[in-house]
Enzyme design. Structure first.
Site, PDB file in Angstrom:
ATOM      1  N   GLY A   1      -3.562  -5.401  15.663  1.00  0.00           N
ATOM      2  CA  GLY A   1      -3.637  -4.217  15.805  1.00  0.00           C
ATOM      3  C   GLY A   1      -1.763  -3.632  15.154  1.00  0.00           C
ATOM      4  N   GLY A   2      -0.662  -4.094  15.414  1.00  0.00           N
ATOM      5  CA  GLY A   2       0.397  -3.832  14.461  1.00  0.00           C
ATOM      6  C   GLY A   2       0.578  -3.951  13.000  1.00  0.00           C
ATOM      7  N   ASP A   3      -0.154  -2.808  12.213  1.00  0.00           N
ATOM      8  CA  ASP A   3       0.139  -2.379  11.162  1.00  0.00           C
ATOM      9  C   ASP A   3       0.588  -1.712  10.496  1.00  0.00           C
ATOM     10  OD1 ASP A   3      -1.286  -0.048  11.822  1.00  0.00           O
ATOM     11  OD2 ASP A   3      -3.321  -1.150  11.308  1.00  0.00           O
TER      12      ASP A   3
ATOM     13  N   ALA B   1     -13.462  -0.951  17.432  1.00  0.00           N
ATOM     14  CA  ALA B   1     -14.450  -0.788  16.190  1.00  0.00           C
ATOM     15  C   ALA B   1     -14.564  -2.734  16.261  1.00  0.00           C
ATOM     16  CB  ALA B   1     -14.158  -0.057  15.847  1.00  0.00           C
TER      17      ALA B   1
ATOM     18  N   ARG C   1       0.854  -0.979   0.308  1.00  0.00           N
ATOM     19  CA  ARG C   1      -0.290  -0.300   0.239  1.00  0.00           C
ATOM     20  C   ARG C   1       0.941   1.318   0.085  1.00  0.00           C
ATOM     21  NH1 ARG C   1      -3.179  -1.935   5.245  1.00  0.00           N
ATOM     22  NH2 ARG C   1      -1.230  -2.497   6.585  1.00  0.00           N
TER      23      ARG C   1
ATOM     24  N   VAL D   1      -1.471  -7.557   8.530  1.00  0.00           N
ATOM     25  CA  VAL D   1      -1.781  -6.243   8.252  1.00  0.00           C
ATOM     26  C   VAL D   1      -2.607  -5.765   7.748  1.00  0.00           C
ATOM     27  CG1 VAL D   1       0.979  -6.216   8.846  1.00  0.00           C
ATOM     28  CG2 VAL D   1       0.258  -5.746   6.654  1.00  0.00           C
TER      29      VAL D   1
ATOM     30  N   THR E   1      -5.045  -3.726  18.964  1.00  0.00           N
ATOM     31  CA  THR E   1      -5.219  -2.664  20.067  1.00  0.00           C
ATOM     32  C   THR E   1      -5.045  -1.473  18.972  1.00  0.00           C
ATOM     33  OG1 THR E   1      -2.183  -2.577  20.304  1.00  0.00           O
ATOM     34  CG2 THR E   1      -4.053  -3.613  22.144  1.00  0.00           C
TER      35      THR E   1
ATOM     36  N   GLU F   1      -3.903   6.029   3.274  1.00  0.00           N
ATOM     37  CA  GLU F   1      -2.833   4.599   2.434  1.00  0.00           C
ATOM     38  C   GLU F   1      -4.295   4.863   1.627  1.00  0.00           C
ATOM     39  OE1 GLU F   1      -1.293   2.418   6.382  1.00  0.00           O
ATOM     40  OE2 GLU F   1      -3.866   1.206   5.580  1.00  0.00           O
TER      41      GLU F   1
END
Length: 336
Positions: free
Chosen positions: A224-226, A138, A44, A292, A200, A55
């Site tokens: 969460g790590g992206d 969410a 991306r 991710v 997170t 992005e």
């Protein structure tokens, strides 16, 4: 061109059913990953700002092209806005004509959950019944509903530093058959679970728990790590686990493995789907899906969305583009 606003998406979910849509989307994602070589793929394009990231995520096969505009602004919640806002476009490759413009904030959550379910199908023990989730924002409810299509969940442990998010999560899932237990720390949340989801929204490198707290046989889905500099897991865990990713060039920059460059040899999800890798090989294996988000998943979601919108006659036909009766007379079309 069909326009699908958030109200159209809500109508579709009421007619079709959220659980059914998640099931069919998981099937569609699996089908598209099985024809991995047919897609034009790239990482991306991300532009980072002080407040977040914006992005563009393109993808295409020989018939359709899609892209998604999406942001990530964790501070939006304090402004009364979602941290993720998104829209997607689907076009015909032959003419370049867009056929669908859609709200894809909801679709992002749904396709993210579908990938969690698909990954767990290959990586979690088949007797998995107990799920833990850290981060009740969410995406959290969709994660559990998608996993419930794969496993007969009996218990869910959940944890969030925001008590309102935790309360919202429990309230929204209160009619489900599984037991819900709120935990106050990662140590108690991890006790006895089979599948762990970390979701997170911190924009920095954090460590949610110690690597030695993960017991043999557990499956971890880390979503969460992206982006660069944003991770959730102890790097030592990567050394102990069988690691699966979506698209390795992108995950090396954005995923948990950015903290362990060269120390592991991740497997791409497409290898599992195409049976080039067995996935989980024994019950004591620790497995990690370092997710991710990848554009093929958005392609799958937009294609399914278009098909169902046509079948259920949902959406609005709009003329957004200049299409003059004489294709070469754009000037006359404008001033007449």
């Amino acid at each position: 061109m069909r326009l699908l606003t958030i109200n159209h998406i809500r109508d579709l979910m009421r007619q079709y059913g959220l659980q059914a849509f998640l099931r069919d989307l998981t099937t569609r994602v699996k089908s598209d990953f099985s024809r991995w070589d047919e897609f034009a793929k790239s990482e991306r394009h991300a532009t980072h700002f002080e407040h977040g990231v914006i992005e563009l995520m393109p993808c295409s096969d020989q018939a359709h092209y899609s892209f998604k505009f999406v942001n990530g602004h964790p501070g939006n919640v304090q402004k009364g806005l979602p941290s993720i806002l998104s829209l997607g476009v689907l076009a015909e490759v032959e003419t370049g004509m867009p056929i669908l413009v859609a709200e894809t904030g909801i679709m992002t959550a749904l396709r993210t959950a579908a990938v969690t379910a698909l990954g767990a199908r290959y990586l979690a023990r088949r007797d998995s019944r107990r799920v833990g989730i850290i981060g009740c924002g969410a995406q959290a409810e969709f994660q559990l509903l998608a996993l419930a299509n794969e496993f007969p969940i009996e218990q869910v442990n959940y944890l969030d530093i925001d008590p309102h998010a935790a309360e919202k999560f429990a309230r929204n899932l209160s009619t489900q058959v599984w037991r819900m237990q709120q935990k106050q720390n990662p140590e108690s949340l991890l006790e006895g679970i089979d599948i762990l989801v970390t979701a997170t929204a911190s924009r920095k490198k954090v460590v949610l728990f110690r690597a030695d707290q993960i017991i043999p046989g557990m499956h971890i889905h880390a979503l969460g790590g992206d982006c660069p500099g944003k991770t959730e897991l102890p790097p030592q865990l990567i050394d102990r686990a069988t690691v699966v990713v979506e698209y390795l060039p992108q995950t090396r920059v954005e995923g948990e493995i950015q903290n362990r460059q060269g120390a592991t040899a991740p497997v791409e999800l497409q290898s599992l789907v195409r049976q080039n890798h067995p996935g989980r090989q024994h019950d004591s294996e620790i497995t990690l899906f370092d997710a991710v988000g990848f554009a093929v998943e958005d392609f799958s979601a937009l294609m399914l969305l278009e098909e169902l919108a046509v079948a259920h006659d949902i959406g609005e036909s709009i003329q957004l583009l200049a299409i003059p009766p004489e294709p070469k007379n754009l000037y006359g079309y404008l001033i007449d």
